[in-house]
Design a protein around this motif. Structure first.
Motif, PDB file in Angstrom:
ATOM      1  N   MET A   1      -5.426 -13.183   3.853  1.00 24.60           N
ATOM      2  CA  MET A   1      -4.323 -12.339   4.750  1.00 24.60           C
ATOM      3  C   MET A   1      -5.173 -11.198   5.198  1.00 24.60           C
ATOM      4  O   MET A   1      -5.718 -10.411   4.351  1.00 24.60           O
ATOM      5  CB  MET A   1      -2.989 -12.310   4.200  1.00 24.60           C
ATOM      6  CG  MET A   1      -2.217 -11.458   4.925  1.00 24.60           C
ATOM      7  SD  MET A   1      -0.631 -11.276   4.289  1.00 24.60           S
ATOM      8  CE  MET A   1       0.161 -12.676   4.330  1.00 24.60           C
ATOM      9  N   GLU A   3      -5.629  -7.226   5.670  1.00 21.51           N
ATOM     10  CA  GLU A   3      -5.049  -6.162   5.035  1.00 21.51           C
ATOM     11  C   GLU A   3      -5.472  -4.863   5.987  1.00 21.51           C
ATOM     12  O   GLU A   3      -6.556  -4.644   6.296  1.00 21.51           O
ATOM     13  CB  GLU A   3      -5.975  -6.024   3.789  1.00 21.51           C
ATOM     14  CG  GLU A   3      -5.762  -6.757   2.590  1.00 21.51           C
ATOM     15  CD  GLU A   3      -6.553  -6.551   1.335  1.00 21.51           C
ATOM     16  OE1 GLU A   3      -6.411  -7.333   0.454  1.00 21.51           O
ATOM     17  OE2 GLU A   3      -7.342  -5.477   1.553  1.00 21.51           O
ATOM     18  N   ARG A  17      -0.520  -1.477  14.202  1.00 18.07           N
ATOM     19  CA  ARG A  17       0.723  -2.370  13.603  1.00 18.07           C
ATOM     20  C   ARG A  17       1.343  -3.124  14.822  1.00 18.07           C
ATOM     21  O   ARG A  17       1.653  -4.200  14.700  1.00 18.07           O
ATOM     22  CB  ARG A  17       1.596  -1.783  12.651  1.00 18.07           C
ATOM     23  CG  ARG A  17       1.088  -1.183  11.379  1.00 18.07           C
ATOM     24  CD  ARG A  17       2.170  -0.607  10.504  1.00 18.07           C
ATOM     25  NE  ARG A  17       2.687   0.697  11.127  1.00 18.07           N
ATOM     26  CZ  ARG A  17       2.264   1.893  10.494  1.00 18.07           C
ATOM     27  NH1 ARG A  17       1.574   2.105   9.741  1.00 18.07           N
ATOM     28  NH2 ARG A  17       2.789   2.951  11.197  1.00 18.07           N
ATOM     29  N   TYR A  27       0.087  -9.825   8.135  1.00 12.54           N
ATOM     30  CA  TYR A  27      -0.960  -9.136   7.408  1.00 12.54           C
ATOM     31  C   TYR A  27      -0.271  -8.286   6.333  1.00 12.54           C
ATOM     32  O   TYR A  27       1.053  -8.326   6.363  1.00 12.54           O
ATOM     33  CB  TYR A  27      -1.448  -7.872   8.352  1.00 12.54           C
ATOM     34  CG  TYR A  27      -0.214  -7.104   8.912  1.00 12.54           C
ATOM     35  CD1 TYR A  27      -0.129  -5.850   8.469  1.00 12.54           C
ATOM     36  CD2 TYR A  27       0.516  -7.275  10.264  1.00 12.54           C
ATOM     37  CE1 TYR A  27       0.750  -4.996   9.017  1.00 12.54           C
ATOM     38  CE2 TYR A  27       1.418  -6.467  10.583  1.00 12.54           C
ATOM     39  CZ  TYR A  27       1.601  -5.293  10.095  1.00 12.54           C
ATOM     40  OH  TYR A  27       2.561  -4.465  10.525  1.00 12.54           O
ATOM     41  N   GLN A  28      -0.705  -7.676   5.359  1.00 13.75           N
ATOM     42  CA  GLN A  28      -0.306  -6.868   4.512  1.00 13.75           C
ATOM     43  C   GLN A  28      -0.811  -5.313   4.605  1.00 13.75           C
ATOM     44  O   GLN A  28      -1.960  -5.188   5.061  1.00 13.75           O
ATOM     45  CB  GLN A  28      -0.356  -7.173   3.183  1.00 13.75           C
ATOM     46  CG  GLN A  28      -1.789  -7.640   2.441  1.00 13.75           C
ATOM     47  CD  GLN A  28      -2.014  -8.218   1.202  1.00 13.75           C
ATOM     48  OE1 GLN A  28      -0.940  -8.663   0.646  1.00 13.75           O
ATOM     49  NE2 GLN A  28      -3.086  -8.081   0.783  1.00 13.75           N
ATOM     50  N   THR A  29      -0.047  -4.458   4.303  1.00 13.87           N
ATOM     51  CA  THR A  29      -0.607  -2.996   4.256  1.00 13.87           C
ATOM     52  C   THR A  29      -1.098  -2.591   2.880  1.00 13.87           C
ATOM     53  O   THR A  29      -0.427  -3.074   1.961  1.00 13.87           O
ATOM     54  CB  THR A  29       0.613  -2.003   4.693  1.00 13.87           C
ATOM     55  OG1 THR A  29       1.754  -2.070   4.072  1.00 13.87           O
ATOM     56  CG2 THR A  29       0.981  -2.243   6.244  1.00 13.87           C
ATOM     57  N   ARG A 247      11.117  -3.226   9.830  1.00 11.05           N
ATOM     58  CA  ARG A 247      10.966  -3.348   8.322  1.00 11.05           C
ATOM     59  C   ARG A 247      12.081  -4.054   7.652  1.00 11.05           C
ATOM     60  O   ARG A 247      13.141  -3.774   7.958  1.00 11.05           O
ATOM     61  CB  ARG A 247      10.789  -1.872   7.688  1.00 11.05           C
ATOM     62  CG  ARG A 247       9.380  -1.310   8.009  1.00 11.05           C
ATOM     63  CD  ARG A 247       9.624   0.185   7.216  1.00 11.05           C
ATOM     64  NE  ARG A 247       9.458  -0.077   5.976  1.00 11.05           N
ATOM     65  CZ  ARG A 247       8.359  -0.436   5.170  1.00 11.05           C
ATOM     66  NH1 ARG A 247       7.133  -0.564   5.765  1.00 11.05           N
ATOM     67  NH2 ARG A 247       8.396  -0.825   3.981  1.00 11.05           N
ATOM     68  N   THR A 251       6.285  -3.378   1.937  1.00  8.66           N
ATOM     69  CA  THR A 251       5.131  -4.351   2.432  1.00  8.66           C
ATOM     70  C   THR A 251       3.818  -3.615   1.688  1.00  8.66           C
ATOM     71  O   THR A 251       2.769  -4.502   2.067  1.00  8.66           O
ATOM     72  CB  THR A 251       4.910  -4.324   4.197  1.00  8.66           C
ATOM     73  OG1 THR A 251       4.861  -2.961   4.493  1.00  8.66           O
ATOM     74  CG2 THR A 251       6.172  -4.925   4.655  1.00  8.66           C
ATOM     75  N   THR A 253       0.663  -2.731  -0.720  1.00 13.47           N
ATOM     76  CA  THR A 253       0.150  -3.299  -1.918  1.00 13.47           C
ATOM     77  C   THR A 253      -0.330  -2.013  -2.725  1.00 13.47           C
ATOM     78  O   THR A 253      -0.753  -2.397  -3.810  1.00 13.47           O
ATOM     79  CB  THR A 253      -0.978  -4.282  -1.579  1.00 13.47           C
ATOM     80  OG1 THR A 253      -1.981  -3.693  -0.832  1.00 13.47           O
ATOM     81  CG2 THR A 253      -0.460  -5.341  -0.755  1.00 13.47           C
TER      82      THR A 253
END
Length: 267
Positions: A1, A3, A17, A27-29, A247, A251, A253
């Motif tokens: 995914m 990042e 974003r 996506y992940q932040t 949101r 989200t 990591t």
């Protein structure tokens, strides 16, 4: 995914974003901790600034470069037009937004932070005790402005930035009178740059970004609340509602406590 290494409160990260949401890319932040986290970011990307996108083995710093990469790697729902004239217009407007709205917006927001106690306290974490909010709100604005002058955010700098932003907002209102988007009939990188970078002038009413609830809908007096710029803010709110995902929970990591916009001056 995918990042996205970011500061949640960065308006340049918000620009990326918006692009990611428009392109419907999951996506992940990864929230970068100011200071020590930027050392890790430098090891990853060769620079300490956010945003940085990691896509497998690919590492792409800079919001403009990220948008170009995403269009090349994930061509569905492009944000950069194929037509030469439209592409040139889009890239020119995006660069203008980075330099004018992005840089001047930070100065105007800090000026409002200094001079308007209600705006200042709204930026504090939601868990801040009321006594601390009272103390922060009671600090004389002139004192904060004097401190800010040493960092290039004094009264003259803020006034100059605000005047430039008024002209920017007037121009945007004129462009959008007869067309839905800045470059024509479809949204482009220019739209998402302008929308994201205007976050410091007026925060969206919906919590798209993990900021204190009290800051939603607030902005720089004279810019966020001036009737002559209302068409622009209505346009931006519609762009957000059409393409940005609100949101629904944490989200990030890495530590992202939702305690408000820290390290706003680092982008």
């Amino acid at each position: 995914m995918l990042e996205l290494h970011q500061f949640e409160a960065s308006h340049y990260c918000e620009k990326v974003r918006l692009v990611l949401d428009y392109k419907q890319l999951p996506y992940q932040t990864v929230e970068v901790v100011p200071g020590i986290g930027q050392i890790d970011l430098y090891r990853l990307s060769g620079q300490r600034q956010v945003p940085v996108l990691k896509d497998g083995d690919e590492v792409v710093p800079d919001s403009t470069a990220i948008a170009r990469y995403l269009d090349e790697k994930y061509p569905d729902r492009p944000v950069i037009p194929a037509d030469a004239k439209q592409k040139g217009l889009c890239l020119m407007m995006e660069a203008w937004a980075d330099e004018s709205i992005g840089l001047n917006g930070r100065k105007a927001m800090i000026g409002a932070f200094n001079q308007h106690p209600n705006f200042r306290t709204a930026l504090l974490p939601v868990s801040t005790p009321e006594v601390v909010k009272t103390v922060v709100g009671s600090v004389p604005g002139d004192l904060l402005s004097l401190i800010g002058a040493g960092a290039g955010f004094g009264g003259d700098a803020v006034k100059s930035a605000t005047d430039i932003l008024k002209q920017d907002l007037e121009a945007l209102c004129l462009i959008l009178q007869d067309q839905p988007y800045l470059c024509g009939e479809t949204p482009t990188l220019a739209d998402f740059a302008v929308a994201g970078l205007s976050m410091y002038l007026k925060f969206p009413s919906t919590l798209y970004v993990d900021l204190p609830a009290g800051i939603a809908g607030k902005g720089v007096p004279g810019l966020a609340d001036a009737p002559e710029y209302a068409p622009f803010w209505a346009w931006r709110d519609l762009l957000y509602s059409d393409f940005r995902k609100p949101r629904s929970g944490p989200t990030a990591t890495a530590p992202a406590t939702g305690t408000g916009p820290v390290a706003i001056g680092i982008d």
